[in-house]
Design an enzyme around this catalytic site. Structure first.
Site, mmCIF file in Angstrom:
data_model
loop_
_atom_site.group_PDB
_atom_site.id
_atom_site.type_symbol
_atom_site.label_atom_id
_atom_site.label_comp_id
_atom_site.label_asym_id
_atom_site.label_seq_id
_atom_site.Cartn_x
_atom_site.Cartn_y
_atom_site.Cartn_z
ATOM 1 N N GLY A 15 -2.286 22.215 47.377
ATOM 2 C CA GLY A 15 -1.361 22.779 46.397
ATOM 3 C C GLY A 15 -0.317 21.818 45.851
ATOM 4 O O GLY A 15 0.762 22.251 45.434
ATOM 5 N N ASN A 17 -0.558 20.252 43.041
ATOM 6 C CA ASN A 17 -0.416 20.576 41.612
ATOM 7 C C ASN A 17 0.449 21.820 41.435
ATOM 8 O O ASN A 17 1.307 21.865 40.554
ATOM 9 C CB ASN A 17 -1.787 20.757 40.957
ATOM 10 C CG ASN A 17 -2.429 19.427 40.616
ATOM 11 O OD1 ASN A 17 -2.096 18.801 39.617
ATOM 12 N ND2 ASN A 17 -3.333 18.968 41.480
ATOM 13 N N MET A 93 -11.645 25.935 44.443
ATOM 14 C CA MET A 93 -12.945 25.313 44.734
ATOM 15 C C MET A 93 -14.143 26.228 44.449
ATOM 16 O O MET A 93 -15.149 26.159 45.144
ATOM 17 C CB MET A 93 -12.980 24.862 46.201
ATOM 18 C CG MET A 93 -11.881 23.873 46.551
ATOM 19 S SD MET A 93 -11.888 22.427 45.499
ATOM 20 C CE MET A 93 -13.221 21.526 46.235
ATOM 21 N N ILE A 95 -16.699 28.078 41.297
ATOM 22 C CA ILE A 95 -17.073 28.101 39.881
ATOM 23 C C ILE A 95 -16.940 29.540 39.400
ATOM 24 O O ILE A 95 -17.497 30.459 40.026
ATOM 25 C CB ILE A 95 -18.522 27.632 39.715
ATOM 26 C CG1 ILE A 95 -18.670 26.293 40.428
ATOM 27 C CG2 ILE A 95 -18.903 27.604 38.240
ATOM 28 C CD1 ILE A 95 -19.226 25.201 39.669
ATOM 29 N N ASN A 110 -8.382 23.732 33.858
ATOM 30 C CA ASN A 110 -8.698 23.127 35.155
ATOM 31 C C ASN A 110 -8.248 21.674 35.163
ATOM 32 O O ASN A 110 -8.244 21.006 34.133
ATOM 33 C CB ASN A 110 -10.214 23.179 35.399
ATOM 34 C CG ASN A 110 -10.609 22.604 36.748
ATOM 35 O OD1 ASN A 110 -9.986 22.908 37.780
ATOM 36 N ND2 ASN A 110 -11.642 21.780 36.770
ATOM 37 N N HIS A 112 -9.237 18.026 36.998
ATOM 38 C CA HIS A 112 -10.315 17.411 37.777
ATOM 39 C C HIS A 112 -9.981 15.936 38.005
ATOM 40 O O HIS A 112 -9.558 15.247 37.066
ATOM 41 C CB HIS A 112 -11.653 17.545 37.040
ATOM 42 C CG HIS A 112 -12.795 17.001 37.829
ATOM 43 N ND1 HIS A 112 -13.336 17.663 38.913
ATOM 44 C CD2 HIS A 112 -13.476 15.832 37.713
ATOM 45 C CE1 HIS A 112 -14.294 16.920 39.428
ATOM 46 N NE2 HIS A 112 -14.409 15.806 38.726
ATOM 47 N N ASP A 148 -16.999 21.716 35.453
ATOM 48 C CA ASP A 148 -16.199 20.603 34.909
ATOM 49 C C ASP A 148 -16.719 20.141 33.539
ATOM 50 O O ASP A 148 -16.752 18.943 33.252
ATOM 51 C CB ASP A 148 -16.193 19.409 35.894
ATOM 52 C CG ASP A 148 -15.665 19.800 37.275
ATOM 53 O OD1 ASP A 148 -14.722 20.603 37.340
ATOM 54 O OD2 ASP A 148 -16.206 19.313 38.279
ATOM 55 N N GLN A 174 -3.598 11.529 41.783
ATOM 56 C CA GLN A 174 -2.834 12.776 41.894
ATOM 57 C C GLN A 174 -1.511 12.725 41.114
ATOM 58 O O GLN A 174 -1.110 13.700 40.492
ATOM 59 C CB GLN A 174 -2.535 13.020 43.364
ATOM 60 C CG GLN A 174 -2.292 14.471 43.695
ATOM 61 C CD GLN A 174 -2.332 14.668 45.188
ATOM 62 O OE1 GLN A 174 -1.506 14.110 45.909
ATOM 63 N NE2 GLN A 174 -3.278 15.437 45.673
ATOM 64 N N GLU A 177 -2.340 13.463 37.754
ATOM 65 C CA GLU A 177 -2.733 14.874 37.606
ATOM 66 C C GLU A 177 -1.507 15.731 37.326
ATOM 67 O O GLU A 177 -1.500 16.574 36.427
ATOM 68 C CB GLU A 177 -3.383 15.395 38.900
ATOM 69 C CG GLU A 177 -4.747 14.852 39.188
ATOM 70 C CD GLU A 177 -5.361 15.492 40.425
ATOM 71 O OE1 GLU A 177 -4.947 16.581 40.837
ATOM 72 O OE2 GLU A 177 -6.271 14.883 40.995
HETATM 73 C C1 GRF Z 1 -6.935 17.859 42.819
HETATM 74 O O1 GRF Z 1 -7.401 16.562 43.048
HETATM 75 C C2 GRF Z 1 -7.576 18.451 41.604
HETATM 76 O O2 GRF Z 1 -7.845 17.513 40.623
HETATM 77 C C3 GRF Z 1 -8.848 19.033 42.157
HETATM 78 O O3 GRF Z 1 -8.494 19.521 43.425
HETATM 79 C C4 GRF Z 1 -7.383 18.808 43.920
HETATM 80 C C5 GRF Z 1 -6.314 19.799 44.239
HETATM 81 O O4 GRF Z 1 -5.210 19.202 44.832
HETATM 82 N N1 GRF Z 1 -9.407 20.026 41.280
HETATM 83 P P1 GRF Z 1 -3.944 20.070 45.200
HETATM 84 O O5 GRF Z 1 -4.417 21.261 46.009
HETATM 85 O O6 GRF Z 1 -3.282 20.481 43.909
HETATM 86 O O7 GRF Z 1 -3.079 19.154 45.993
#
Ligand code: GRF
Length: 204
Positions: A15, A17, A93, A95, A110, A112, A148, A174, A177
């Site tokens: 988590g 993100n 995780m 689809i 999403n 990725h 994706d 990350q 991201e």
């Molecule tokens: C991230 O690398 C994202 O790109 C992928 O899953 C991971 C999630 O990381 N889809 P977090 O749970 O947000 O730390």
């Protein structure tokens, strides 16, 4: 100022993100409210992060439902009840099938950890290292029925350095991201994203 955008954030794991969104909202960098965090994993650390941010959480396990359809319809109901504007898959995780997606056209994003269309699916960072690429990165895209594959909103590039471990590369990615996912949500909120076929036009 416009109304806060109402978000649902779907998670399965750490988590970070999600945390980046919680922080951005608290700092006033994003005018949003996370209406619900949904997890398919009751042990996801993301749930603790949500609790820490005072956000309603719900964990909803696939094994508690007879079919994928029933599972997704339950998620649809929870999200619809929360009158959400935009759904973020932040390390979710699974689809999602049309059963879910047809309820939220052009409303699911999403993140990725690769420069799509390279290295789709699981462990994109490990795939990139094994392949020997010199550059990798991350992608924010609208979600369609593929894995994706949806139209790309933002990408960021990071170098793959000699001797990188998977974890070092993942951390470098990350950071990007968190930045581009937030940026994409701001563009969405401002009504600046226009999907034209495979392309996402960013309007001025
Ligand atoms: C991230 O690398 C994202 O790109 C992928 O899953 C991971 C999630 O990381 N889809 P977090 O749970 O947000 O730390």
């Amino acid at each position: 100022m416009c109304n806060p955008i109402r978000l649902a954030v779907l998670v399965s794991g750490n988590g970070t993100n999600l945390q980046a969104f919680i922080d951005a909202i608290q700092l006033g960098e994003l005018n949003a409210q996370i209406a619900v965090v949904l997890s398919d994993n009751p042990d996801a650390y993301a749930l603790e992060r949500a609790n820490g941010g005072g956000i309603p959480v719900q964990s909803i396990c696939r094994k508690d439902f007879l079919s994928k359809e029933a599972y997704e319809l339950e998620m649809v109901e929870i999200i619809q009840r929360k009158a959400v504007d935009l759904i973020l898959l932040a390390g979710f995780m699974r689809i999602l099938s049309p059963t879910f997606l047809r309820n939220f056209p052009q409303k699911v994003l999403n993140i990725h950890p690769s420069l799509l269309p390279a290295f789709k699916g699981l462990d994109a960072q490990g795939q990139a290292l094994n392949y020997g690429v010199k550059l990798s990165g991350c992608t924010v895209h609208f979600v369609d029925e593929g894995m994706d594959t949806g139209p790309i909103i933002q990408q960021a590039v990071v170098p793959v350095l000699p001797g990188d471990t998977r974890e070092e590369l993942a951390l470098r990615i990350q950071k990007e991201e968190h930045r581009i996912f937030l940026e994409a949500v701001k563009l969405y909120q401002a009504g600046k994203l226009k999907i034209e076929g495979r392309r996402v036009k960013i309007m001025d």
